[in-house]
Structure formats: structure tokens, C-alpha cells
Design an enzyme around this catalytic site. Structure first.
Site, PDB file in Angstrom:
ATOM      1  N   GLU A 231       0.827  -1.232   0.000  1.00 35.57           N
ATOM      2  CA  GLU A 231       0.000   0.000   0.000  1.00 35.57           C
ATOM      3  C   GLU A 231       0.853   1.270   0.000  1.00 35.57           C
ATOM      4  O   GLU A 231       0.944   1.983   1.007  1.00 35.57           O
ATOM      5  CB  GLU A 231      -0.898   0.027   1.240  1.00 35.57           C
ATOM      6  CG  GLU A 231      -1.898  -1.092   1.293  1.00 35.57           C
ATOM      7  CD  GLU A 231      -2.752  -1.077   2.547  1.00 35.57           C
ATOM      8  OE1 GLU A 231      -2.291  -0.601   3.582  1.00 35.57           O
ATOM      9  OE2 GLU A 231      -3.891  -1.552   2.500  1.00 35.57           O
TER      10      GLU A 231
ATOM     11  N   GLU B 117      -5.415  -7.934  -0.714  1.00 39.28           N
ATOM     12  CA  GLU B 117      -6.072  -7.977   0.607  1.00 39.28           C
ATOM     13  C   GLU B 117      -7.561  -7.720   0.443  1.00 39.28           C
ATOM     14  O   GLU B 117      -7.960  -6.816  -0.296  1.00 39.28           O
ATOM     15  CB  GLU B 117      -5.517  -6.889   1.545  1.00 39.28           C
ATOM     16  CG  GLU B 117      -4.097  -7.107   1.975  1.00 39.28           C
ATOM     17  CD  GLU B 117      -3.602  -6.005   2.925  1.00 39.28           C
ATOM     18  OE1 GLU B 117      -4.422  -5.372   3.615  1.00 39.28           O
ATOM     19  OE2 GLU B 117      -2.378  -5.796   2.947  1.00 39.28           O
TER      20      GLU B 117
HETATM   21  C1  BG6 Z   1      -4.222  -2.872   5.298  1.00 37.18           C
HETATM   22  C2  BG6 Z   1      -2.852  -3.283   5.756  1.00 37.18           C
HETATM   23  O1  BG6 Z   1      -4.257  -1.496   5.182  1.00 37.18           O
HETATM   24  O2  BG6 Z   1      -5.309  -3.156   6.125  1.00 37.18           O
HETATM   25  C3  BG6 Z   1      -2.837  -4.448   6.744  1.00 37.18           C
HETATM   26  O3  BG6 Z   1      -2.023  -3.588   4.666  1.00 37.18           O
HETATM   27  C4  BG6 Z   1      -3.961  -4.292   7.735  1.00 37.18           C
HETATM   28  O4  BG6 Z   1      -1.571  -4.490   7.358  1.00 37.18           O
HETATM   29  C5  BG6 Z   1      -5.271  -4.294   6.972  1.00 37.18           C
HETATM   30  O5  BG6 Z   1      -3.970  -5.251   8.749  1.00 37.18           O
HETATM   31  C6  BG6 Z   1      -6.502  -4.250   7.862  1.00 37.18           C
HETATM   32  O6  BG6 Z   1      -6.398  -3.167   8.737  1.00 37.18           O
HETATM   33  P1  BG6 Z   1      -6.573  -3.325  10.295  1.00 37.18           P
HETATM   34  O7  BG6 Z   1      -6.281  -1.985  10.840  1.00 37.18           O
HETATM   35  O8  BG6 Z   1      -7.978  -3.747  10.506  1.00 37.18           O
HETATM   36  O9  BG6 Z   1      -5.591  -4.363  10.719  1.00 37.18           O
END
Ligand code: BG6
Length: 487
Positions: free
Chosen positions: A192, A385
Site C-alpha cells: 500500500e 487484501e
Molecule cells: C491494510 C494493511 O491497510 O489493512 C494491513 O495492509 C492491515 O496491514 C489491513 O492489517 C486491515 O487493517 P486493520 O487496521 O484492521 O488491521
């Protein structure tokens, strides 16, 4: 016309080193910038969110340098993936996963970032980990940097603001290419890359109260990351010509709140400044024209070295990946209701439901995003993701019933399939937090994404045992049927 996913479509799962590995002093690892993020289990949800937003301060940074008290630094313990990865990969194999995404911890290879020679125990860990993935039928999607850089690079050099860090990064990358080159199927230089703008401590390691001109510093750091990205591709072309190198952003899909032209213009600007600026540089190889005006209007000044523009133009990515969790709304109405979101809060969309953390659930937005990116760039796409954070309950009989997660995943896979039928070239999907890990934003364990449950709570108590959630069996069926059986 395609009718669904190809047989070789890569369904898989993703985690990151800082959130999963733990073992923060094992085998020569140095301290990194995520190890020292402070958390108080007594914080309520609003405080957890607030502390995410204020990010790092000099006071917190210095306190951590003096003492890392157990219990307040969850990124030092993760879920102990470092010692338990064989069992975890066995579960992923049982699920039928075709690809596993994780990140490489820079401070395991170069504990201080500027060491003369690499730490061989660190390299060996990744050799073993990636070999195991292949033995278990999984391709490897390696994120070279998922936020955590060796702490010494911040205390001694000021982090990404300093161009010397680009050289240290390249030295690290060369070691990875030479020692892991034939074990990695997809390389991602930066997780990201737009996170530097929205969470500057995580993304580019800046501490706000130390900056005179915070905004310019952010864009200077980002420029250095774009250069590091291009130099990584250059190095790959020289010594690892078959390598596939990707780019990634956190995708903030944005709709106009109304059809009022001002709202539509606001949407265009959000798309340009928050999303396309980053992807345009990595795919088209140049700073887009709209950013000249943005920099001018916001008083942002960055230094480029001679040859930087040519470098960006010559070395562009092979595939584009992104994280997708939610969508948002753009409006000129200052009183519009807001809600939570990944990295940033956003404006509420009255047509969407949200997770317990306020992230708005929008499967159709994923289809829209896939079409937008493919129309714009015509290169293969990878969803790096996607998933939903929720509080799960481990029942007396050791089952975890998570119908909300199954519903979320089902609807997103359905829309991915629609996008494939639309003609989008989508090569893979790595569900986020395939196994429960520490939350990156709010540093808690109770926000879980996994289809594999980890018995560990916010205080750091628990057996660390792994359990299969209902969604584990759902995903297993989805993968076995190439995304056809989503029941
Ligand atoms: C993304 C990141 O922005 O979101 C991850 O690459 C992160 O590292 C994921 O875990 C979900 O966000 P969060 O804050 O719920 O863990």
C-alpha cells in the site's frame, strides 16, 4: 467471453511479518518501527481508534526506546508465526490455498538497516518458509516492505526522508533477489504505497511533531519510495529477468454523494489524489499532470534528483495489486455523517451496511474497482487484501461460527467473478489475515480477520492454539470448486 475463474486462478491468503511473526529478538533480528507501537488493552474502541489516528509521537517513540514493557507492544509477540509457521502452513495446505502472501522483515536480514553484511539466520528463515510453501502446493507472494523498517534507520537517518535509505533498501533487495530469487513467484516492493500519505508513521516512518513542513516531508518520502520501487524493478530486470514485480495501493473506492457537479468533482479529486497518483506513477511511469496543481495549491515542494523521471518512466510494474475493504462517499457537504475505514475515516453511504469498526461493506464496489483499474491500465490485477474484521467467539466445543465473514467473502468472490466475466484480467486473490493476527490500525487482537482462529487476547493471554472457523470450511470448498461453490 469467460464464464468464471480460470482453473489456475490463485485463491490464497495474506499476512504481514510485523503483525504475525513475533520473536522480535530471535536469531539476530533488530528492532523495527512496528515493534515499538504502544497499545493499552484498557483502551475502549473509541480510544483505540483515536490512537490509530494520532499515530506516533516523539514522547511515545522515546518511551519505547527506553523500555519495551511486555503487554504494551503487541507487535513484539504477533501470533508467534515465526516458530509456528509449519503448523500454520499445514492448515493452509489443508484449505487448498494456491498462494501465500507474507512480508519479509528487513530487520531480520539487516538488523540495523545499514549493516555491512546480512544476517544469515534471517535469510535462512525465509528460505525454509518459502520452500515449505512450495512443498505444500502454494506459490509465494512476497511483500518486500510492509511498513516495518529497522529502527536504526529512523534514529540515525530520519527514515524515508533521507535518500540514503533508498540505497540501504536496494542493498536489502539485492540480498533477497540473490538468495530467494527462485523461491518467490510474485514480488511486491511496497505494501500500500499510498499509506505514507494516510498513515505517515506506518507508511514512511515520519513522526509528526518532528516535522516543520509535514506535508512536503510526506511527499518527499513517497518520492523516495517510488524511486526505490523503480530501482527494484531495474535490479530484477538485470539479475532476475523472469521475476514478476507488482505495485499496490490501499484502494479507496469513492462515489459522489449526489449528482451535483461539485460532488462529482470532489470524487474525481479524491480518486486522483488518494488513488491514481500512486498507480499512475507505477504503471504509466510519470508524475501525473494533476499533481503539479495539487502540489502548487498545497504549497508542497519536493526534491527530485537528475535522472529520477527517466528512471520512473523506464521501470514500471508488471501487475497491479490493491487492498479492498470498503468504499466511501465524496461530498462538499461539511455536515455529512462520517464513518470508519481503512487508514482513513470516510463519509457514510446510506445504502451500505458496515462492519463493527464502521468500514462500509460494498462487494459491488470491488467489481467497479476492478473494471476501473483494468480499463485504465490494461495490466493484470491481483487483489492482495480483502476481508472483514470482527470479534469472534470460541465456543465450548471449540467451534467458531462466523456467518458474517462467510457472507462478506461470498459476496466479494461473486463480484470478482462478475468482473472476470466483464473481461478483467484478474490473476489472484489473497484474503487478508487468513489467520488471526494483530490489527495494524488499532493494534488489538480482538479485531479478527482469519478463517483460522488464534487463541490470544488483547492482554497477550492465551494458549496460541489454532482452531478452524466455519469460514475455513467455506473457503476450502470455494477453492476446490474454483470459486463456483459459494454455498
Ligand atoms: C491494510 C494493511 O491497510 O489493512 C494491513 O495492509 C492491515 O496491514 C489491513 O492489517 C486491515 O487493517 P486493520 O487496521 O484492521 O488491521
Amino acid at each position: 467471453m469467460k464464464t468464471g475463474f480460470d482453473a489456475d486462478f490463485l485463491f490464497g491468503g495474506a499476512i504481514s511479518a510485523a503483525q504475525a511473526d513475533g520473536a522480535f529478538t530471535a536469531d539476530g533480528k533488530g528492532l523495527d518501527t512496528q515493534n515499538i507501537r504502544y497499545f493499552d488493552p484498557a483502551w475502549n474502541r473509541a480510544e483505540r481508534d483515536h490512537n490509530r489516528n494520532i499515530n506516533m509521537t516523539t514522547a511515545r517513540f522515546n518511551a519505547a526506546l527506553k523500555a519495551i514493557e511486555p503487554g504494551h507492544y503487541p507487535f513484539t509477540r504477533g501470533i508467534d508465526f515465526y516458530h509456528r509457521y509449519q503448523d500454520d502452513l499445514a492448515l493452509m495446505e489443508e484449505m487448498g490455498m494456491k498462494v501465500f502472501r507474507t512480508s519479509i522483515d528487513w530487520s531480520r536480514i539487516f538488523p540495523d538497516g545499514d549493516n555491512e553484511t546480512p544476517n544469515h539466520q534471517g535469510i535462512q528463515f525465509y528460505i525454509d518458509l518459502f520452500d515449505q510453501c512450495h512443498q505444500r502446493g502454494m506459490k509465494v507472494f512476497a511483500t518486500i516492505l510492509h511498513y516495518n523498517i529497522p529502527l536504526n534507520l529512523v534514529t540515525e537517518y530520519g527514515g524515508w526522508k533521507n535518500r540514503k535509505v533508498v540505497d540501504f533498501y536496494l542493498k536489502f533487495v539485492r540480498v533477497l533477489f540473490e538468495s530467494l530469487g527462485d523461491r518467490v513467484d510474485f514480488w511486491l516492493p511496497f505494501n500500500e504505497i499510498n499509506a505514507g500519505k494516510f498513515n505517515p508513521y506506518n507508511g514512511v516512518c515520519l513522526i509528526k511533531d518532528q516535522e516543520e513542513d509535514y506535508e512536503s516531508a510526506i511527499f518527499q518520502c513517497l518520492h523516495h519510495q517510488f524511486i526505490a520501487n523503480a530501482l527494484t524493478i531495474k535490479l530484477a530486470r538485470e539479475i532476475l529477468p523472469q521475476a514478476k514485480i507488482g505495485g499496490m495501493i490501499a484502494r479507496f473506492t469513492t462515489y459522489p454523494a449526489t449528482c451535483k457537479p461539485e460532488d462529482v468533482l470532489e470524487t474525481l479529486h479524491k480518486e486522483q489524489y488518494s488513488n491514481y497518483f500512486y498507480t499512475d506513477i507505477m504503471v504509466r511511469g510519470e508524475y501525473p499532470a494533476y499533481m503539479a496543481r495539487y502540489f502548487h495549491d498545497n504549497g508542497i515542494v519536493i526534491q527530485k534528483a537528475p535522472g529520477d523521471d527517466a528512471l520512473l518512466k523506464a521501470y514500471t510494474i508488471d501487475f497491479l495489486s490493491f487492498s479492498y475493504y470498503m468504499s466511501m462517499v465524496a461530498t462538499t457537504d461539511k455536515n455529512w455523517e462520517t464513518t470508519g475505514g481503512n487508514l482513513v475515516s470516510g463519509n457514510k453511504n446510506p445504502y451500505l451496511k458496515a462492519s463493527d469498526w464502521g468500514w462500509q461493506i460494498d462487494p459491488i464496489g470491488l467489481r467497479i474497482t476492478l473494471n476501473q483499474f483494468y480499463d485504465r491500465y490494461r495490466i493484470p490485477l491481483f487483489i492482495a487484501e480483502n476481508g472483514i474484521g470482527a470479534e469472534d467467539v470460541l465456543e465450548q466445543d471449540l467451534a467458531i461460527h462466523d456467518p458474517y465473514r462467510i457472507a462478506y467473502l461470498r459476496e466479494h468472490v461473486q463480484q470478482m467473478k462478475e468482473a472476470v466475466i466483464d473481461g478483467v484480467e484478474l490473476i489472484g486473490y489473497t484474503m487478508w489475515g487468513i489467520i488471526d493476527i494483530v490489527s495494524c490500525g488499532t493494534i488489538e487482537m480482538s479485531k479478527r480477520y482469519g478463517v483460522i482462529y488464534v487463541d490470544l487476547d488483547d492482554q497477550g493471554n492465551g494458549s496460541l492454539r489454532r482452531y478452524k472457523k466455519d469460514s475455513f470450511f467455506w473457503y476450502q470448498k470455494c477453492i476446490a470448486s474454483h470459486g463456483e461453490d459459494l454455498s
